[in-house]
Design a protein around this motif. Structure first.
Motif, short mmCIF file in Angstrom:
data_model
loop_
_atom_site.label_atom_id
_atom_site.label_comp_id
_atom_site.label_asym_id
_atom_site.label_seq_id
_atom_site.Cartn_x
_atom_site.Cartn_y
_atom_site.Cartn_z
N ALA A 150 0.84 -1.21 0.00
CA ALA A 150 0.00 0.00 0.00
C ALA A 150 0.87 1.26 0.00
CB ALA A 150 -0.93 0.01 1.20
N ASN A 151 1.98 1.20 -0.68
CA ASN A 151 2.91 2.33 -0.64
C ASN A 151 2.42 3.54 -1.43
OD1 ASN A 151 4.95 1.55 1.15
ND2 ASN A 151 5.84 0.19 -0.38
N ALA A 152 1.55 3.33 -2.42
CA ALA A 152 0.97 4.49 -3.10
C ALA A 152 0.09 5.28 -2.13
CB ALA A 152 0.15 4.03 -4.31
N TYR A 153 -0.66 4.56 -1.30
CA TYR A 153 -1.52 5.21 -0.30
C TYR A 153 -0.67 5.99 0.70
CZ TYR A 153 -5.04 5.62 3.43
OH TYR A 153 -5.91 6.09 4.39
N GLY A 154 0.40 5.36 1.21
CA GLY A 154 1.26 6.03 2.18
C GLY A 154 1.91 7.27 1.59
N THR A 155 2.35 7.18 0.35
CA THR A 155 2.96 8.33 -0.31
C THR A 155 1.96 9.47 -0.45
OG1 THR A 155 4.50 6.93 -1.55
CG2 THR A 155 4.04 9.11 -2.46
N ALA A 156 0.74 9.13 -0.87
CA ALA A 156 -0.27 10.16 -1.06
C ALA A 156 -0.67 10.80 0.27
CB ALA A 156 -1.50 9.57 -1.75
N LYS A 157 -0.76 9.99 1.34
CA LYS A 157 -1.11 10.54 2.65
C LYS A 157 0.03 11.37 3.22
CE LYS A 157 -5.36 9.24 3.56
NZ LYS A 157 -6.43 10.25 3.76
N ALA A 158 1.27 10.99 2.95
CA ALA A 158 2.40 11.82 3.38
C ALA A 158 2.37 13.18 2.68
CB ALA A 158 3.72 11.11 3.09
N ALA A 159 2.01 13.16 1.40
CA ALA A 159 1.88 14.42 0.67
C ALA A 159 0.75 15.26 1.24
CB ALA A 159 1.66 14.14 -0.82
N ALA A 160 -0.35 14.60 1.61
CA ALA A 160 -1.48 15.33 2.18
C ALA A 160 -1.14 15.90 3.55
CB ALA A 160 -2.69 14.41 2.29
N TRP A 161 -0.30 15.20 4.30
CA TRP A 161 0.16 15.73 5.60
C TRP A 161 0.98 17.00 5.38
CZ3 TRP A 161 5.23 14.13 8.24
CH2 TRP A 161 5.35 14.74 9.49
N SER A 162 1.91 16.97 4.43
CA SER A 162 2.70 18.15 4.13
C SER A 162 1.82 19.29 3.63
CB SER A 162 3.77 17.81 3.08
OG SER A 162 4.61 18.92 2.83
N LEU A 163 0.84 18.95 2.80
CA LEU A 163 -0.12 19.94 2.34
C LEU A 163 -0.83 20.60 3.52
CD1 LEU A 163 -2.78 19.34 -0.45
CD2 LEU A 163 -3.48 20.18 1.78
N THR A 164 -1.27 19.78 4.47
CA THR A 164 -1.97 20.29 5.65
C THR A 164 -1.11 21.27 6.41
OG1 THR A 164 -3.25 18.24 5.80
CG2 THR A 164 -3.13 19.61 7.79
N ASN A 165 0.15 20.92 6.61
CA ASN A 165 1.06 21.81 7.33
C ASN A 165 1.30 23.11 6.56
OD1 ASN A 165 1.36 19.90 9.37
ND2 ASN A 165 3.12 18.95 8.39
N GLY A 166 1.33 23.03 5.23
CA GLY A 166 1.56 24.22 4.43
C GLY A 166 0.37 25.16 4.41
N ILE A 167 -0.82 24.61 4.19
CA ILE A 167 -1.99 25.50 4.11
C ILE A 167 -2.32 26.10 5.46
CG2 ILE A 167 -2.91 24.29 2.10
CD1 ILE A 167 -5.04 23.06 4.01
N ARG A 168 -1.94 25.41 6.53
CA ARG A 168 -2.17 25.97 7.88
C ARG A 168 -1.47 27.32 8.01
NH1 ARG A 168 -0.07 21.98 10.92
NH2 ARG A 168 -2.13 20.96 11.08
N ILE A 169 -0.25 27.39 7.50
CA ILE A 169 0.51 28.64 7.58
C ILE A 169 -0.08 29.67 6.62
CG2 ILE A 169 2.77 29.67 7.13
CD1 ILE A 169 3.97 26.94 7.96
N GLU A 170 -0.44 29.23 5.42
CA GLU A 170 -0.95 30.16 4.42
C GLU A 170 -2.30 30.76 4.78
OE1 GLU A 170 -0.74 28.70 0.38
OE2 GLU A 170 1.06 27.54 0.81
N LEU A 171 -3.12 30.01 5.50
CA LEU A 171 -4.47 30.48 5.81
C LEU A 171 -4.59 31.10 7.20
CD1 LEU A 171 -6.63 27.60 4.28
CD2 LEU A 171 -5.99 29.80 3.27
N ALA A 172 -3.49 31.13 7.94
CA ALA A 172 -3.56 31.69 9.30
C ALA A 172 -3.98 33.16 9.28
CB ALA A 172 -2.21 31.53 9.99
N SER A 173 -3.54 33.89 8.25
CA SER A 173 -3.82 35.33 8.22
C SER A 173 -5.30 35.62 8.04
CB SER A 173 -3.02 36.00 7.11
OG SER A 173 -3.38 35.47 5.84
#
Length: 246
Positions: A150-173
C-alpha cells in the motif's frame, strides 16, 4: 525563518454551524455527518460521487468527485455559507510504487493530494468570507510510515500531511484553523479485508470534532498512530524491526 502571523489556536465553536463533508456516503464520512447533526450544526452538506447513496435525513446532498475541478467549483458555489470543511474523501488501491500500476499511483495522488488541494483552494475564500472557520483534513498514521502493498496510499497521505502543514501557515492570516487527523485502521468498508485491530470510527470522529472545537492543530486518534509518531525521532530501523518489517 519566522512568521509574523500566529497560527490559529482557538476557534469559536459556532464555526461548525455550516459544514461540508466529502465522502459522506459511508465510513468515517458518514459518521462525521451524523455527529455534526447531533452536535447541532445548522446545516451539513453531505457530498459523494453518487449523492443518491447518502441516506442521512436532514442533510443537503451534493454530487462531488474531488478529482473533478468543475464539480469542486460547483460545490463551492452551492455551499457558499460553509464554515467547516472536512476533507475526508479517499481511496486505497493497495498499490506498490515500483511494480504497481502507475495509473493507480497517480489516482492516489490525484485524490489525496490534488483533490484535497483543489477543495482547499476552492473553499478558502468561502471560509475567509465567513469569518475564517476551519478545515479538517483526514490523514493517516501511514502519513508517517510505509507498508508493503500500500505504498501508493502512504505516499499520497504523506503528501497530504505536508499539504496540511503548508496551508495551515498560508491560511492563518484569514483566521482559518487547519487541523490534521491521523488514525490507523478504522472499522469501515475500506479496511474490511484487514485482519488487525480496528478503531471504532465513531470514536475517531468524536476525537476529531472535539479537537477542532478545542483549536488543535493535530488530532492523533488512536494508540497506534501515537506510537508511529513517537518513532519518527528515532532510527527508522527500530520501528520497522519492531513491527516485523525490518
Amino acid at each position: 525563518m519566522t512568521s509574523t502571523t500566529p497560527l490559529v489556536s482557538h476557534v469559536n465553536v459556532r464555526f461548525c454551524s455550516v459544514a461540508l463533508v466529502t465522502g459522506a456516503n459511508r465510513g468515517i464520512g458518514r459518521h462525521f455527518t451524523q455527529q455534526l447533526l447531533e452536535r447541532g450544526a445548522a446545516k451539513v452538506y453531505a457530498t459523494a460521487r453518487d449523492p443518491e447513496r447518502i441516506d442521512i435525513p436532514g442533510v443537503e446532498a451534493l454530487r462531488l468527485d474531488i478529482t473533478d475541478p468543475e464539480q469542486v467549483a460547483a460545490a463551492a458555489a452551492a455551499a457558499s455559507d460553509v464554515t467547516l470543511l472536512i476533507n475526508n474523501a479517499g481511496i486505497n488501491t493497495w498499490t506498490n510504487l515500483v511494480t504497481g500500476d502507475l495509473a493507480n499511483v497517480r489516482l492516489e495522488l490525484e485524490t489525496h493530494f490534488y483533490g484535497t488541494l483543489g477543495m482547499v483552494r476552492a473553499f478558502a475564500p468561502v471560509l475567509g468570507g465567513n469569518g475564517g472557520g476551519a478545515i479538517l483534513n483526514v490523514l493517516s498514521a501511514m502519513s508517517w510510515f510505509s507498508y508493503d502493498g500500500a505504498n501508493a496510499y502512504g505516499t499520497a497521505k504523506a503528501a497530504a500531511w505536508s499539504l496540511t502543514n503548508g496551508i495551515r501557515i498560508e491560511l492563518a492570516s484569514q483566521g482559518t484553523l487547519v487541523t490534521g487527523l491521523h488514525l490507523g485502521s478504522a472499522d469501515t468498508d475500506m479496511s474490511a479485508d484487514y485482519d488487525g485491530d480496528k478503531t471504532d470510527p465513531a470514536d475517531v470522529v468524536r476525537a476529531a470534532l472535539d479537537g477542532v472545537e478545542a483549536g488543535k492543530l493535530e488530532v492523533v486518534a488512536d494508540e497506534w498512530s501515537a506510537y508511529v509518531k513517537t518513532s519518527l525521532a528515532a532510527d527508522p530501523s527500530a520501528f520497522y524491526t519492531a513491527v516485523g518489517r525490518g
